[in-house]
Scaffold this motif. Structure first.
Motif, PDB file in Angstrom:
ATOM      1  N   THR A 377       0.842  -1.194   0.000  1.00  0.00           N
ATOM      2  CA  THR A 377       0.000   0.000   0.000  1.00  0.00           C
ATOM      3  C   THR A 377       0.876   1.242   0.000  1.00  0.00           C
ATOM      4  O   THR A 377       2.105   1.152   0.028  1.00  0.00           O
ATOM      5  N   LYS A 378       0.254   2.397  -0.006  1.00  0.00           N
ATOM      6  CA  LYS A 378       1.004   3.660  -0.055  1.00  0.00           C
ATOM      7  C   LYS A 378       1.981   3.780   1.110  1.00  0.00           C
ATOM      8  O   LYS A 378       3.119   4.231   0.942  1.00  0.00           O
ATOM      9  N   ILE A 379       1.550   3.358   2.290  1.00  0.00           N
ATOM     10  CA  ILE A 379       2.410   3.443   3.475  1.00  0.00           C
ATOM     11  C   ILE A 379       3.378   2.271   3.547  1.00  0.00           C
ATOM     12  O   ILE A 379       4.457   2.380   4.129  1.00  0.00           O
ATOM     13  N   GLY A 380       3.018   1.136   2.924  1.00  0.00           N
ATOM     14  CA  GLY A 380       3.904  -0.023   2.947  1.00  0.00           C
ATOM     15  C   GLY A 380       3.306  -1.268   3.548  1.00  0.00           C
ATOM     16  O   GLY A 380       4.006  -2.263   3.774  1.00  0.00           O
ATOM     17  N   ARG A 381       2.003  -1.266   3.815  1.00  0.00           N
ATOM     18  CA  ARG A 381       1.346  -2.481   4.308  1.00  0.00           C
ATOM     19  C   ARG A 381       1.282  -3.516   3.192  1.00  0.00           C
ATOM     20  O   ARG A 381       1.164  -3.163   2.010  1.00  0.00           O
ATOM     21  N   THR A 382       1.297  -4.780   3.542  1.00  0.00           N
ATOM     22  CA  THR A 382       1.258  -5.845   2.542  1.00  0.00           C
ATOM     23  C   THR A 382      -0.189  -6.197   2.199  1.00  0.00           C
ATOM     24  O   THR A 382      -1.024  -6.421   3.088  1.00  0.00           O
ATOM     25  N   VAL A 383      -0.479  -6.224   0.904  1.00  0.00           N
ATOM     26  CA  VAL A 383      -1.775  -6.682   0.399  1.00  0.00           C
ATOM     27  C   VAL A 383      -1.498  -7.697  -0.705  1.00  0.00           C
ATOM     28  O   VAL A 383      -0.392  -7.777  -1.229  1.00  0.00           O
ATOM     29  N   ARG A 384      -2.521  -8.475  -1.082  1.00  0.00           N
ATOM     30  CA  ARG A 384      -2.313  -9.531  -2.064  1.00  0.00           C
ATOM     31  C   ARG A 384      -3.304  -9.399  -3.213  1.00  0.00           C
ATOM     32  O   ARG A 384      -4.390  -8.823  -3.077  1.00  0.00           O
ATOM     33  N   ASP A 385      -2.940  -9.961  -4.363  1.00  0.00           N
ATOM     34  CA  ASP A 385      -3.819  -9.944  -5.531  1.00  0.00           C
ATOM     35  C   ASP A 385      -4.564 -11.269  -5.627  1.00  0.00           C
ATOM     36  O   ASP A 385      -4.451 -12.131  -4.763  1.00  0.00           O
ATOM     37  N   GLY A 386      -5.344 -11.419  -6.696  1.00  0.00           N
ATOM     38  CA  GLY A 386      -5.892 -12.699  -7.091  1.00  0.00           C
ATOM     39  C   GLY A 386      -6.975 -13.307  -6.240  1.00  0.00           C
ATOM     40  O   GLY A 386      -7.272 -14.489  -6.383  1.00  0.00           O
ATOM     41  N   GLY A 387      -7.599 -12.568  -5.370  1.00  0.00           N
ATOM     42  CA  GLY A 387      -8.639 -13.187  -4.553  1.00  0.00           C
ATOM     43  C   GLY A 387      -9.553 -12.196  -3.895  1.00  0.00           C
ATOM     44  O   GLY A 387      -9.937 -12.365  -2.735  1.00  0.00           O
ATOM     45  N   PHE A 540     -13.744   3.084  15.936  1.00  0.00           N
ATOM     46  CA  PHE A 540     -13.773   4.544  15.984  1.00  0.00           C
ATOM     47  C   PHE A 540     -13.639   5.066  17.416  1.00  0.00           C
ATOM     48  O   PHE A 540     -13.214   6.202  17.635  1.00  0.00           O
ATOM     49  N   LYS A 541     -14.021   4.236  18.379  1.00  0.00           N
ATOM     50  CA  LYS A 541     -13.878   4.633  19.778  1.00  0.00           C
ATOM     51  C   LYS A 541     -12.431   4.483  20.262  1.00  0.00           C
ATOM     52  O   LYS A 541     -12.052   5.033  21.293  1.00  0.00           O
ATOM     53  N   ASP A 542     -11.645   3.699  19.520  1.00  0.00           N
ATOM     54  CA  ASP A 542     -10.244   3.470  19.879  1.00  0.00           C
ATOM     55  C   ASP A 542      -9.380   3.852  18.684  1.00  0.00           C
ATOM     56  O   ASP A 542      -8.938   3.014  17.904  1.00  0.00           O
ATOM     57  N   MET A 543      -9.114   5.139  18.550  1.00  0.00           N
ATOM     58  CA  MET A 543      -8.406   5.627  17.372  1.00  0.00           C
ATOM     59  C   MET A 543      -6.977   5.117  17.282  1.00  0.00           C
ATOM     60  O   MET A 543      -6.407   5.022  16.196  1.00  0.00           O
ATOM     61  N   SER A 544      -6.383   4.747  18.406  1.00  0.00           N
ATOM     62  CA  SER A 544      -5.037   4.174  18.341  1.00  0.00           C
ATOM     63  C   SER A 544      -5.065   2.835  17.617  1.00  0.00           C
ATOM     64  O   SER A 544      -4.169   2.524  16.816  1.00  0.00           O
ATOM     65  N   ALA A 545      -6.108   2.036  17.867  1.00  0.00           N
ATOM     66  CA  ALA A 545      -6.265   0.748  17.162  1.00  0.00           C
ATOM     67  C   ALA A 545      -6.571   0.982  15.687  1.00  0.00           C
ATOM     68  O   ALA A 545      -6.055   0.273  14.806  1.00  0.00           O
ATOM     69  N   TYR A 546      -7.407   1.984  15.412  1.00  0.00           N
ATOM     70  CA  TYR A 546      -7.745   2.338  14.029  1.00  0.00           C
ATOM     71  C   TYR A 546      -6.493   2.741  13.263  1.00  0.00           C
ATOM     72  O   TYR A 546      -6.229   2.246  12.154  1.00  0.00           O
ATOM     73  N   ASN A 547      -5.697   3.627  13.845  1.00  0.00           N
ATOM     74  CA  ASN A 547      -4.482   4.102  13.173  1.00  0.00           C
ATOM     75  C   ASN A 547      -3.445   3.000  13.024  1.00  0.00           C
ATOM     76  O   ASN A 547      -2.692   2.972  12.042  1.00  0.00           O
ATOM     77  N   LYS A 548      -3.388   2.097  13.985  1.00  0.00           N
ATOM     78  CA  LYS A 548      -2.422   0.999  13.918  1.00  0.00           C
ATOM     79  C   LYS A 548      -2.708   0.100  12.720  1.00  0.00           C
ATOM     80  O   LYS A 548      -1.791  -0.349  12.028  1.00  0.00           O
ATOM     81  N   ILE A 549      -3.999  -0.150  12.468  1.00  0.00           N
ATOM     82  CA  ILE A 549      -4.377  -0.974  11.315  1.00  0.00           C
ATOM     83  C   ILE A 549      -3.901  -0.331  10.019  1.00  0.00           C
ATOM     84  O   ILE A 549      -3.420  -1.004   9.102  1.00  0.00           O
ATOM     85  N   LEU A 550      -4.005   0.985   9.948  1.00  0.00           N
ATOM     86  CA  LEU A 550      -3.615   1.717   8.734  1.00  0.00           C
ATOM     87  C   LEU A 550      -2.126   2.017   8.679  1.00  0.00           C
ATOM     88  O   LEU A 550      -1.657   2.699   7.763  1.00  0.00           O
ATOM     89  N   GLY A 551      -1.372   1.537   9.664  1.00  0.00           N
ATOM     90  CA  GLY A 551       0.078   1.718   9.651  1.00  0.00           C
ATOM     91  C   GLY A 551       0.523   3.108   9.983  1.00  0.00           C
ATOM     92  O   GLY A 551       1.637   3.521   9.608  1.00  0.00           O
ATOM     93  N   LYS A 552      -0.322   3.849  10.701  1.00  0.00           N
ATOM     94  CA  LYS A 552       0.026   5.241  11.025  1.00  0.00           C
ATOM     95  C   LYS A 552       0.715   5.315  12.388  1.00  0.00           C
ATOM     96  O   LYS A 552       0.464   4.511  13.262  1.00  0.00           O
TER      97      LYS A 552
END
Length: 552
Positions: A377-387, A540-552
């Motif tokens: 992804t833009k930040i560098g998270r791993t994603v996969r194709d084909g499914g 949304f109630k735990d923005m630290s968890a939200y941001n962690k998922i997005l690699g922020k």
């Protein structure tokens, strides 16, 4: 500066000429093969016309040939003759001219399954469950749903005379319904849920979808001052790519690449970018997806995932990475043909099925997880194709295929809701409505009176296994085990109605709510107990968890 000898230049020239000759030969062979096979096909039709023992139905015969030819490609490449142009228009615009109601069929009868809110059928007084008896004096007994649907459609401002048989009544009711141009709003519902979260349910990507989405988001932002947004794309089969690109532009900077298409004709390759400044550039965003989220829905969810702009919640999506174009044919027909694959910002294609390679029985091959590739992804998270799009947070639907499925499939719940609506002038608001214990007992008795029966799929598989065991000579050896298992798999309706009461009750409540509050009411009823939505609200109630998922 690179210098070439005369000999090297000669070799390069010869190679270029050779490749050109080979390419020309290939093109000539393809043209000859096409011409030859067209001659063969035309000759077969002429010979059949001249010598076949019975008179041919040319339209049916040729249509069958075309459909069988296209069936070997992919399910999205289809031929649509002039008679189906209304369907094509409906697919792209969400518009048609008619009475504004869904219809269904059973036992040779066609009935109203759902009148749309505010449309001619509902305004005239037609209700879900009404059996259509006559249209403009034409008896509908034995007519198919497609035939009746065609009769209900017509020019706006024309009247269709409808006679119906309402459940529980002996008399026939008559209605004069004026057809209108029906536009189905792609945004089924939007509102505020949980802790000041905006929620938008998008049903399809027609040519007004982005405009409707924009209006909903701006109202949620400016009127209700929401602090986060959820877009629900579950069971959204997609539609127009441009609409998905516009929607991505609501959340990311102008001129951001969203998707590119690549096909056989390179001059048709195209890169889609956002063209406007975002309206919600920073607001926390979650996208809800399901296994039926496909096509343009996967562009919207997948590109926002690749751009690290939204958390994707649900289960892996369908995986339709094929692009179709509409080609005009003679006599006002059309060919919807797959012309390219699309690639989202990380560079991955999400197509999950390889239609060009099939098993020996003709089944297309799914891309195995082991054959997929990693992208970033833009930040560098791993994603996969084909499914399809794999969610960042997986939430599975806990409802099983139980007796509840068969009660819905055989219209038992539908008929009970129709009967309920006849004896109740009004009900509570969707969020508060629940049938009582006594009413559930009435449903159980209603089910018995309908002589409802069903066969479990596992019982069918067991019978197939028993038949195979007999062929292979193991039937006597396993007879006792088969008998014991068969006894356990025999449905006990009374017991199952109690065991799966929660699932059945939810379906009954939703079906009854639909009678009074239409589709929006069903959404309002379901949202407070929606596990996938609740997961988004929790994030949304735990923005630290939200941001962690997005690699922020």
């Amino acid at each position: 500066m690179i210098r070439f000898s005369k000999f090297s230049l000669l070799i390069i020239t010869l190679l270029v000429v050779s490749f050109g000759v080979i390419a020309q030969q290939d093109a000539n062979e393809r043209r000859f093969s096409l011409s030859k096979n067209m001659d063969v096909f035309n000759s077969v039709v002429r010979e059949l016309d001249a010598f076949y023992v019975d008179t041919l139905n040319y339209d049916k015969t040729i249509r069958s040939g075309i459909d069988n030819m296209l069936e070997g490609l992919d399910p999205y490449t289809v031929y649509m003759p002039k008679e189906e142009t209304d369907e094509l228009k409906m697919m792209t615009t969400g518009e048609y001219a008619g009475i504004g109601a869904l219809i269904g069929g059973r036992s040779g009868q066609v009935f109203i399954s759902e009148p749309y809110e505010g449309k001619p059928a509902a305004k005239a007084g037609l209700k879900a469950g009404d059996v259509l008896v006559e249209l403009d004096g034409l008896n509908l007994k034995g007519k198919s749903t497609s035939e009746v649907s065609a009769l209900l459609k017509g020019q706006p401002k024309t009247i269709v005379k409808i006679k119906v048989q309402r459940p529980g009544e002996t008399k026939v009711r008559s209605f004069d319904v004026m057809r209108e141009r029906i536009t189905i709003n792609p945004v089924v519902y939007y509102g505020v849920v949980g802790n000041n979260t905006g929620y938008v349910l998008l049903n399809e990507f027609t040519n007004s979808a982005a405009e409707e989405m924009r209006a909903a988001l701006l109202e949620l932002k400016n009127k209700y001052h929401v602090t986060s947004v959820v877009i629900d794309l579950r069971d959204n089969g997609g539609g127009i790519i441009d609409e998905a690109v516009k929607m991505v532009g609501f959340f990311v900077p102008k001129n951001t690449e969203v998707v590119s298409t690549r096909g056989k004709l390179k001059q048709w390759d195209r890169t889609y970018r956002t063209i406007n400044e975002p309206i919600l550039p920073d607001m926390p965003l979650a996208i809800l997806v399901s296994q039926n989220t496909a096509s343009a829905s996967e562009i919207l969810s997948g590109s926002l995932q690749d751009l690290d702009r939204a958390v994707i919640i649900g289960v892996r999506t369908f995986g339709k990475g094929l692009v179709q174009s509409i080609r005009q044919l003679p006599y006002e027909g059309h060919l919807k043909v797959t012309t390219a694959k699309y690639y989202i910002p990380s560079g991955r294609c999400i197509q999950a099925i390889d239609y060009s390679n099939r098993t020996d029985d003709g089944t297309p091959i799914h891309v195995a997880d082991s054959l997929t590739h990693e992208f970033k992804t833009k930040i560098g998270r791993t994603v996969r194709d084909g499914g399809g799009i794999r969610p960042d947070v997986e939430v599975k639907d806990s409802m099983k295929v139980s007796i509840a499925y068969y009660l819905m499939n055989q219209n038992i719940i539908f008929d009970f809701a129709s009967q309920y609506a006849l004896t109740h002038a009004s009900i509570a608001e969707p969020e508060k409505f629940r049938i009582t214990d006594a009413e559930y007992d009435q449903f159980k008795q209603f089910t018995k009176d309908k002589k409802f029966t069903y066969t479990l799929q596992c019982d069918k598989l067991l019978k197939n296994l028993m038949a195979t065991a007999k062929i292979e000579g193991y039937d006597e050896v396993a007879a006792a085990d088969f008998k014991a298992l068969q006894a356990k798999l025999t449905p006990n309706i009374d017991k199952d109605l109690d065991t799966f009461r929660k699932d059945i009750t939810n379906l009954i409540n939703a079906e009854i709510v639909k009678r009074y509050y239409y589709q929006k009411g069903v959404v309002r009823y379901a949202l407070p107990q929606d596990k996938t939505l609740l997961k988004a609200e929790e994030l949304f109630k735990d923005m630290s968890a939200y941001n962690k998922i997005l690699g922020k």
